[in-house]
Structures are given as C-alpha cells and as structure tokens.
Design a protein around this motif. Structure first.
Motif, PDB file in Angstrom:
ATOM      1  N   LEU A 198       0.767  -1.254  -0.197  1.00 32.95           N
ATOM      2  CA  LEU A 198       0.148  -0.058   0.130  1.00 32.95           C
ATOM      3  C   LEU A 198       0.890   1.346   0.057  1.00 32.95           C
ATOM      4  CD1 LEU A 198      -2.631  -1.078   2.621  1.00 32.95           C
ATOM      5  CD2 LEU A 198      -2.753  -1.098   0.114  1.00 32.95           C
ATOM      6  N   GLY A 199       0.666   2.069  -0.815  1.00 35.79           N
ATOM      7  CA  GLY A 199       1.358   3.310  -0.952  1.00 35.79           C
ATOM      8  C   GLY A 199       2.732   3.184  -1.456  1.00 35.79           C
ATOM      9  N   SER A 200       3.599   4.261  -1.564  1.00 37.81           N
ATOM     10  CA  SER A 200       4.792   4.370  -2.140  1.00 37.81           C
ATOM     11  C   SER A 200       5.933   4.647  -1.400  1.00 37.81           C
ATOM     12  CB  SER A 200       4.815   5.185  -3.589  1.00 37.81           C
ATOM     13  OG  SER A 200       4.387   6.533  -3.180  1.00 37.81           O
ATOM     14  N   ALA A 201       5.734   5.024   0.043  1.00 37.48           N
ATOM     15  CA  ALA A 201       6.662   5.379   0.880  1.00 37.48           C
ATOM     16  C   ALA A 201       7.207   4.079   1.522  1.00 37.48           C
ATOM     17  CB  ALA A 201       5.972   6.239   1.905  1.00 37.48           C
ATOM     18  N   VAL A 202       8.018   3.470   0.563  1.00 41.52           N
ATOM     19  CA  VAL A 202       8.848   2.126   1.225  1.00 41.52           C
ATOM     20  C   VAL A 202      10.386   2.456   0.997  1.00 41.52           C
ATOM     21  CG1 VAL A 202       8.983  -0.251   0.786  1.00 41.52           C
ATOM     22  CG2 VAL A 202       6.804   0.673   0.666  1.00 41.52           C
ATOM     23  N   ASP A 203      10.987   1.922   2.068  1.00 37.60           N
ATOM     24  CA  ASP A 203      12.706   2.244   1.866  1.00 37.60           C
ATOM     25  C   ASP A 203      13.064   0.994   0.880  1.00 37.60           C
ATOM     26  OD1 ASP A 203      15.425   2.794   2.175  1.00 37.60           O
ATOM     27  OD2 ASP A 203      15.272   1.942   4.194  1.00 37.60           O
ATOM     28  N   THR A 204      13.325   1.332  -0.137  1.00 35.48           N
ATOM     29  CA  THR A 204      14.003   0.592  -1.128  1.00 35.48           C
ATOM     30  C   THR A 204      15.270   0.770  -1.743  1.00 35.48           C
ATOM     31  OG1 THR A 204      12.798   1.494  -3.009  1.00 35.48           O
ATOM     32  CG2 THR A 204      11.760  -0.540  -1.879  1.00 35.48           C
ATOM     33  N   ASP A 205      16.099   0.073  -2.465  1.00 40.12           N
ATOM     34  CA  ASP A 205      17.265   0.057  -3.121  1.00 40.12           C
ATOM     35  C   ASP A 205      17.222   0.838  -4.495  1.00 40.12           C
ATOM     36  OD1 ASP A 205      18.658  -1.061  -0.998  1.00 40.12           O
ATOM     37  OD2 ASP A 205      17.693  -2.868  -1.560  1.00 40.12           O
ATOM     38  N   ALA A 206      16.079   0.553  -5.096  1.00 37.37           N
ATOM     39  CA  ALA A 206      15.956   1.126  -6.366  1.00 37.37           C
ATOM     40  C   ALA A 206      14.292   1.420  -6.554  1.00 37.37           C
ATOM     41  CB  ALA A 206      16.492   0.272  -7.684  1.00 37.37           C
ATOM     42  N   SER A 207      14.033   2.184  -7.565  1.00 38.60           N
ATOM     43  CA  SER A 207      12.348   2.386  -7.783  1.00 38.60           C
ATOM     44  C   SER A 207      12.229   2.599  -9.396  1.00 38.60           C
ATOM     45  CB  SER A 207      11.675   3.616  -6.983  1.00 38.60           C
ATOM     46  OG  SER A 207      12.360   4.749  -7.405  1.00 38.60           O
ATOM     47  N   LEU A 208      10.994   2.264  -9.573  1.00 42.77           N
ATOM     48  CA  LEU A 208      10.661   2.471 -11.063  1.00 42.77           C
ATOM     49  C   LEU A 208       9.118   3.166 -10.997  1.00 42.77           C
ATOM     50  CD1 LEU A 208      10.845   2.203 -14.381  1.00 42.77           C
ATOM     51  CD2 LEU A 208       9.943  -0.048 -13.710  1.00 42.77           C
ATOM     52  N   ALA A 209       9.025   4.362 -11.351  1.00 43.77           N
ATOM     53  CA  ALA A 209       7.604   4.764 -10.921  1.00 43.77           C
ATOM     54  C   ALA A 209       7.173   5.790 -12.067  1.00 43.77           C
ATOM     55  CB  ALA A 209       7.728   5.931  -9.797  1.00 43.77           C
ATOM     56  N   GLY A 210       5.930   5.953 -12.107  1.00 42.84           N
ATOM     57  CA  GLY A 210       5.082   6.920 -13.361  1.00 42.84           C
ATOM     58  C   GLY A 210       3.832   6.337 -13.424  1.00 42.84           C
ATOM     59  N   THR A 211       3.106   6.903 -14.475  1.00 37.18           N
ATOM     60  CA  THR A 211       1.727   6.300 -14.840  1.00 37.18           C
ATOM     61  C   THR A 211       2.163   4.614 -15.179  1.00 37.18           C
ATOM     62  OG1 THR A 211       2.301   6.525 -17.367  1.00 37.18           O
ATOM     63  CG2 THR A 211       1.218   8.426 -16.144  1.00 37.18           C
ATOM     64  N   ALA A 212       1.022   3.993 -15.274  1.00 44.07           N
ATOM     65  CA  ALA A 212       0.759   2.786 -15.239  1.00 44.07           C
ATOM     66  C   ALA A 212       1.500   2.340 -16.656  1.00 44.07           C
ATOM     67  CB  ALA A 212      -0.314   1.917 -15.098  1.00 44.07           C
ATOM     68  N   ASP A 213       1.059   3.180 -17.564  1.00 36.75           N
ATOM     69  CA  ASP A 213       1.400   3.008 -18.883  1.00 36.75           C
ATOM     70  C   ASP A 213       2.863   3.268 -19.105  1.00 36.75           C
ATOM     71  OD1 ASP A 213       2.228   4.209 -21.619  1.00 36.75           O
ATOM     72  OD2 ASP A 213       0.223   3.650 -22.123  1.00 36.75           O
ATOM     73  N   ALA A 214       3.546   3.944 -18.425  1.00 39.84           N
ATOM     74  CA  ALA A 214       5.059   4.155 -18.432  1.00 39.84           C
ATOM     75  C   ALA A 214       5.738   2.939 -17.979  1.00 39.84           C
ATOM     76  CB  ALA A 214       5.379   5.521 -17.927  1.00 39.84           C
ATOM     77  N   VAL A 215       5.300   2.600 -16.596  1.00 38.67           N
ATOM     78  CA  VAL A 215       5.873   1.670 -16.105  1.00 38.67           C
ATOM     79  C   VAL A 215       5.792   0.200 -16.645  1.00 38.67           C
ATOM     80  CG1 VAL A 215       6.016   0.033 -14.009  1.00 38.67           C
ATOM     81  CG2 VAL A 215       5.792   2.744 -13.636  1.00 38.67           C
ATOM     82  N   TYR A 216       4.430  -0.068 -17.299  1.00 37.23           N
ATOM     83  CA  TYR A 216       4.302  -1.139 -18.026  1.00 37.23           C
ATOM     84  C   TYR A 216       5.180  -1.204 -19.391  1.00 37.23           C
ATOM     85  CZ  TYR A 216       1.201  -4.024 -21.205  1.00 37.23           C
ATOM     86  OH  TYR A 216       0.451  -5.089 -21.975  1.00 37.23           O
ATOM     87  N   ARG A 217       5.454  -0.230 -20.169  1.00 35.18           N
ATOM     88  CA  ARG A 217       6.259  -0.386 -21.249  1.00 35.18           C
ATOM     89  C   ARG A 217       7.702  -0.387 -20.740  1.00 35.18           C
ATOM     90  NH1 ARG A 217       5.192   4.828 -25.129  1.00 35.18           N
ATOM     91  NH2 ARG A 217       3.243   5.543 -23.882  1.00 35.18           N
TER      92      ARG A 217
END
Length: 241
Positions: A198-217
């Motif tokens: 739930l949400g996007s505030a997670v401590d991670t080493d890398a991230s890929l974010a954007g619209t669903a369309d952008a992430v899908y592609r």
C-alpha cells in the motif's frame, strides 16, 4: 477486465500499423526483426494460444505452428488464427482446465496473456511506422495489470527457462495513476519475491515509478517516460523476456 475485447482491439491496431509500415520495415524495438517477422510471430502466438485453450494440462505443450513467409498469406493465416483464438476464449469457460506454461492451468490464463502479448507488439508495429508513441497509450487499469502479469507470471517464467538472478536488493514499482505498488526482493540464485504493498513510501534500493502505462512499457523494454531512481543495476537484473 475484458481481456478478450483487448485482444481484439490491440490486434486491430497492430494490423493497421503493420500495413502502414509495410513488410520490409525494421522494428526498432525488436533487433533484426522486420514487420513481416513481427506479423508472423504474432500469428504463430495467436494460433498456438488458440490450441492451448483447448489442450488438457496433462497433454503437454502444444506443437508450435509455423506461419507462411509470404506477406499476404501470413496476414490471412493470422486472421484465421486470431479469429479461432477469440472464438474459443468466448466459448470456453475461463475456469476450464487448459495447458499453460506458467501460473493457473485454466483457459482464462490465455485471455490475459494474449491481451498483453498483443498490446506490447502493437507498440512495436507502431514504432516501425517511424512515428513516436504518445506518452499515454494504455488505460491505467489495463497497464497496471500488465505490470502485475510481468512481475508474477513472465519473470518467474524466465527462471524456468534458465535465467538467473545475480543481484541483491529491493525494488519498488509504483504505477501512480492506477494506485498500485509492488515490492520486489532480489537475491542471487533465488526467484524474485513480489508483493503488493500500500502506498509508495517504502525504503528500497531502487524504484521504477510513473503512470501505469510508462511502467508497463519500461518493464517490457519499450520507450517510456517512467522515472528510475536508486541502483539501476537492480532493474537491469530483473529476469525479463
């Protein structure tokens, strides 16, 4: 989600773009492919999937068909295979047992798989026309489902085929407009562990974010506007087709 409707829609757009580009046009997102090769590939995939829908899981993998090499014949052969696939997906109950290469052994698997297979290759055909893609192509719900399918079906499939993970870390994948977030744990020699969070505030080493369309592609290696941050080598380590 109407996956059968999406197959029909995406296939129509793919066909239109392929005809516009012409059989000898290069496909920039598929090295060494021409549009003719792309059409033969999707024709074979649709024909094979149509057979898989009506193949019992115990019967094993259906034989791979071969499309004609001549352009007009390949198009006609694709039309027949696509029509058969759509008809069978309409007629066969989604929960009927069927052969699949990964995930649930039911006929409904193929509606989802072919919707995304066709959508991604639709992008390839449009890029072969020489025009850039708009920043938004796919509906957020459909694109987010494509992200989920990649992470939970197609990535594990690559491990079955012999790909390995050689990285350690945690990746956040966030499709903002769809309100969906996934966390991926990578460890050498282990299958990626994917969970919805739930949400996007997670401590991670890398991230890929954007619209669903952008992430899908982005996950499918197509031109995109997603934002990559953190250790990019972790994203490169994902076992993708």
């Amino acid at each position: 989600m109407d996956f059968v409707g999406e197959i029909e829609k995406q296939a129509s757009l793919l066909r239109s773009a392929a005809l516009k580009a012409g059989p000898e046009a290069e496909v920039p997102t598929c090295p060494d492919w021409t549009v003719s090769k792309l059409v033969r590939h999707i024709a074979e995939v649709h024909t094979w999937a149509a057979q898989s829908v009506v193949t019992d899981p115990s019967s094993g993998r259906p034989a791979w068909p071969k499309a004609p090499r001549e352009w007009d014949e390949a198009l006609a052969w694709w039309d027949t295979g696509l029509s058969t696939l759509l008809q069978r997906l309409h007629e066969v109950p989604a929960d009927r047992p069927a052969w699949t290469f990964q995930g649930p052994k039911v006929a409904g698997f193929w509606a989802r798989r072919q919707a995304h297979e066709t959508a991604i290759h639709r992008l390839d055909a449009e890029l072969a026309t020489g025009h850039e893609l708009p920043s938004l192509v796919f509906d957020p719900e459909f694109a987010a489902d494509g992200v989920d399918e990649m992470l939970t079906i197609m990535m594990p499939r690559q491990l079955v085929l012999g790909r390995t993970v050689e990285a350690t870390g945690r990746i956040l994948v966030h499709a903002a407009d769809a309100g969906r977030t996934w966390e991926i744990w990578l460890a050498p020699g282990e299958p990626p562990v994917v969970t919805d969070v739930l949400g996007s505030a997670v401590d991670t080493d890398a991230s890929l974010a954007g619209t669903a369309d952008a992430v899908y592609r982005a996950l499918w290696g197509r031109p995109h506007h997603a934002i990559v941050s953190g250790d990019e080598s972790l994203l490169a380590a994902l076992p993708r087709p």
